[in-house]
Motif scaffolding. Structure first.
Motif, short mmCIF file in Angstrom:
data_model
loop_
_atom_site.label_atom_id
_atom_site.label_comp_id
_atom_site.label_asym_id
_atom_site.label_seq_id
_atom_site.Cartn_x
_atom_site.Cartn_y
_atom_site.Cartn_z
N ALA A 31 -6.49 -2.42 11.55
CA ALA A 31 -7.74 -3.11 11.19
C ALA A 31 -7.50 -4.23 10.19
CB ALA A 31 -8.73 -2.10 10.60
N MET A 32 -6.25 -4.43 9.77
CA MET A 32 -5.93 -5.44 8.77
C MET A 32 -5.52 -6.75 9.44
SD MET A 32 -6.60 -3.78 6.08
CE MET A 32 -6.18 -5.15 5.02
N ASP A 33 -6.09 -7.86 8.95
CA ASP A 33 -5.75 -9.17 9.50
C ASP A 33 -4.88 -9.98 8.55
OD1 ASP A 33 -5.81 -10.97 11.60
OD2 ASP A 33 -7.56 -12.05 10.85
N ILE A 34 -4.22 -9.29 7.62
CA ILE A 34 -3.20 -9.88 6.77
C ILE A 34 -2.03 -8.90 6.73
CG2 ILE A 34 -4.72 -11.27 5.30
CD1 ILE A 34 -4.70 -9.03 3.25
N PRO A 35 -0.82 -9.36 6.36
CA PRO A 35 0.33 -8.46 6.33
C PRO A 35 0.14 -7.30 5.34
CG PRO A 35 1.04 -10.74 6.24
CD PRO A 35 -0.45 -10.75 6.05
N VAL A 36 0.55 -6.12 5.77
CA VAL A 36 0.49 -4.93 4.93
C VAL A 36 1.87 -4.27 4.93
CG1 VAL A 36 -0.54 -2.65 4.58
CG2 VAL A 36 -1.94 -4.53 5.46
N TYR A 37 2.35 -3.96 3.74
CA TYR A 37 3.64 -3.29 3.61
C TYR A 37 3.38 -1.88 3.07
CZ TYR A 37 8.69 -2.90 2.96
OH TYR A 37 10.01 -2.53 3.05
N VAL B 16 0.84 -1.20 0.00
CA VAL B 16 0.00 0.00 0.00
C VAL B 16 0.88 1.25 0.00
CG1 VAL B 16 -1.77 1.28 1.26
CG2 VAL B 16 -1.82 -1.22 1.24
N PRO B 17 0.83 2.05 -1.07
CA PRO B 17 1.56 3.32 -1.06
C PRO B 17 0.77 4.37 -0.30
CG PRO B 17 0.37 3.11 -3.10
CD PRO B 17 0.11 1.84 -2.33
N ALA B 18 1.30 5.56 -0.21
CA ALA B 18 0.58 6.66 0.42
C ALA B 18 -0.76 6.85 -0.29
CB ALA B 18 1.40 7.94 0.33
N CYS B 19 -1.85 6.72 0.46
CA CYS B 19 -3.19 6.85 -0.10
C CYS B 19 -4.17 6.74 1.07
CB CYS B 19 -3.48 5.77 -1.14
SG CYS B 19 -3.37 4.07 -0.53
N CYS B 20 -5.46 6.78 0.79
CA CYS B 20 -6.46 6.67 1.85
C CYS B 20 -6.31 5.37 2.65
CB CYS B 20 -7.86 6.75 1.27
SG CYS B 20 -8.32 8.37 0.61
N THR B 21 -5.92 4.29 1.97
CA THR B 21 -5.82 3.00 2.66
C THR B 21 -4.75 3.00 3.73
OG1 THR B 21 -6.61 1.88 0.69
CG2 THR B 21 -5.50 0.51 2.30
N SER B 22 -3.70 3.79 3.54
CA SER B 22 -2.66 3.85 4.57
C SER B 22 -3.17 4.52 5.84
CB SER B 22 -1.42 4.60 4.04
OG SER B 22 -1.74 5.91 3.63
N VAL B 23 -4.30 5.22 5.74
CA VAL B 23 -4.97 5.79 6.92
C VAL B 23 -6.05 4.83 7.42
CG1 VAL B 23 -6.39 7.69 7.76
CG2 VAL B 23 -4.51 8.15 6.17
N ILE B 24 -6.80 4.26 6.49
CA ILE B 24 -7.89 3.35 6.84
C ILE B 24 -7.42 2.19 7.71
CG2 ILE B 24 -9.43 1.58 5.84
CD1 ILE B 24 -9.87 3.52 3.48
N GLN B 25 -6.22 1.70 7.44
CA GLN B 25 -5.72 0.51 8.16
C GLN B 25 -5.51 0.76 9.64
OE1 GLN B 25 -2.15 0.34 5.69
NE2 GLN B 25 -0.88 0.56 7.49
N GLY B 26 -5.40 2.02 10.06
CA GLY B 26 -5.24 2.32 11.47
C GLY B 26 -3.78 2.46 11.87
N ILE B 27 -3.57 2.79 13.14
CA ILE B 27 -2.23 3.06 13.65
C ILE B 27 -1.72 1.84 14.42
CG2 ILE B 27 -0.87 4.55 15.17
CD1 ILE B 27 -2.98 6.73 14.66
N TYR B 28 -0.53 1.37 14.05
CA TYR B 28 0.10 0.24 14.72
C TYR B 28 0.19 0.49 16.23
CZ TYR B 28 3.53 -3.36 15.85
OH TYR B 28 4.16 -4.44 16.41
N PRO B 29 -0.09 -0.49 17.09
CA PRO B 29 -0.36 -1.90 16.79
C PRO B 29 -1.84 -2.22 16.64
CG PRO B 29 -0.10 -1.65 19.14
CD PRO B 29 0.04 -0.27 18.55
N ASN B 30 -2.68 -1.22 16.51
CA ASN B 30 -4.13 -1.44 16.47
C ASN B 30 -4.68 -1.41 15.05
OD1 ASN B 30 -4.38 -1.58 19.35
ND2 ASN B 30 -4.12 0.65 19.41
#
Length: 293
Positions: free
Chosen positions: A57-63, A41-55
């Motif tokens: 919202a993704m249950d698969i690896p995201v880079y 995931v590059p810089a985009c809305c999804t990089s915000v949607i996924q939430g802030i580590y360690p919390n």
């Protein structure tokens, strides 16, 4: 819809805006891909949607990767997995800014190299994460924070650029048709080599419509012929069901335009030019689907 698995890989409580269709799309993309998947995931809305580590919202690896480098990163990642004899799905999930504009060089390079991955562009037709500035995907006449009087140039035809790379599979989709999207992701991941799916993802704050109308807005895009659902497999074009009907008898373009505040004040000349471009594109696609050169 009963064919879609119950397992969820995009969990509740994301940081998405109300009515966000790109997160709806991501839900079905990950259901189709399954747990042995890595998202780039590059810089985009999804990089915000996924939430802030360690919390997250993704249950698969995201880079998370730099704006311009998603396809380059995925290319190396895919080669590493294949060298380890792993079939892990490598999926780039990027917005239009990181695809149509900033990421297009890396995208072209990965496709030219024949990278075994799936590139998905969820297209909300502007730079949504940074305040809805115009992108190359912003349509003619649309108001953004950097085109307050309406964009004076038409949307870049990304699909024809990708088509020129002759990928084994490419398709369009829309958030309002989740089963169609799910099936296309499943098919794409069953094919070796570079694959591409271009999703129209209506955006309530950017397009300036009420958040509960997201699905309605996507369906209007398809039913007016403004967005055509199709697949291109080994060069052969197939127009999908909802768009077949729209090709024969589309709803008036005004039905789609009037519900979006970004088109407020659009000139009659710009509206007519939009109509002309839609008719020209759809006629070309219809001829190709029918085998007429």
């Amino acid at each position: 819809m009963t064919a879609i698995p119950k397992e969820e890989y995009l969990l509740k409580c994301t940081s998405a805006c109300a009515g966000c269709s790109s997160s709806l799309c991501l839900r079905y993309v990950t259901k189709a891909a399954g747990p042995d998947t890595v998202l780039v995931v590059p810089a985009c809305c999804t990089s915000v949607i996924q939430g802030i580590y360690p919390n997250t919202a993704m249950d698969i690896p995201v880079y998370n990767i730099a704006f311009a480098a998603a396809a380059a990163c995925a290319s190396g990642m895919s080669n590493a997995f294949r060298a380890l004899e792993r079939d892990t799905n490598v999926i780039v999930y990027a917005g239009d800014g990181g695809t149509v504009d900033i990421g297009i060089q890396a995208l072209s390079g990965a496709f030219e190299r024949g990278t075994d991955f799936l590139y998905i562009c969820y297209d909300n037709e502007a730079y949504g994460n940074t305040g809805m500035q115009r992108s190359g995907a912003t349509p003619l006449g649309a108001r953004t924070t950097t085109t307050p009087g309406g964009k004076p140039t038409p949307k870049k035809d990304l699909d024809r650029i990708v088509e020129a790379h002759n990928p084994p599979y490419m398709a369009t989709a829309c958030s309002a048709y989740p089963l169609d999207l799910y099936k296309k992701v499943k098919k794409a991941l069953s094919i070796e080599g570079p694959k591409f799916i271009h999703i129209l993802a209506p955006c309530p704050p950017g397009w300036r419509y009420s958040s509960e109308k997201t699905v309605e807005m996507g369906k209007l895009a398809v039913k007016t012929g403004s967005w055509v659902l199709y697949e291109r497999e080994n060069g052969a074009l197939t127009i999908n069901g909802p768009s077949k009907a729209a090709m024969k008898k589309p709803l008036p373009l005004e039905d789609y335009i009037r519900g979006q505040g970004r088109f407020k004040g659009i000139t009659p000349e710009a509206l007519e030019e939009m109509r002309r471009q839609i008719q020209m594109t759809n006629a070309r696609l219809s001829r190709e689907a029918e085998g007429i050169c």
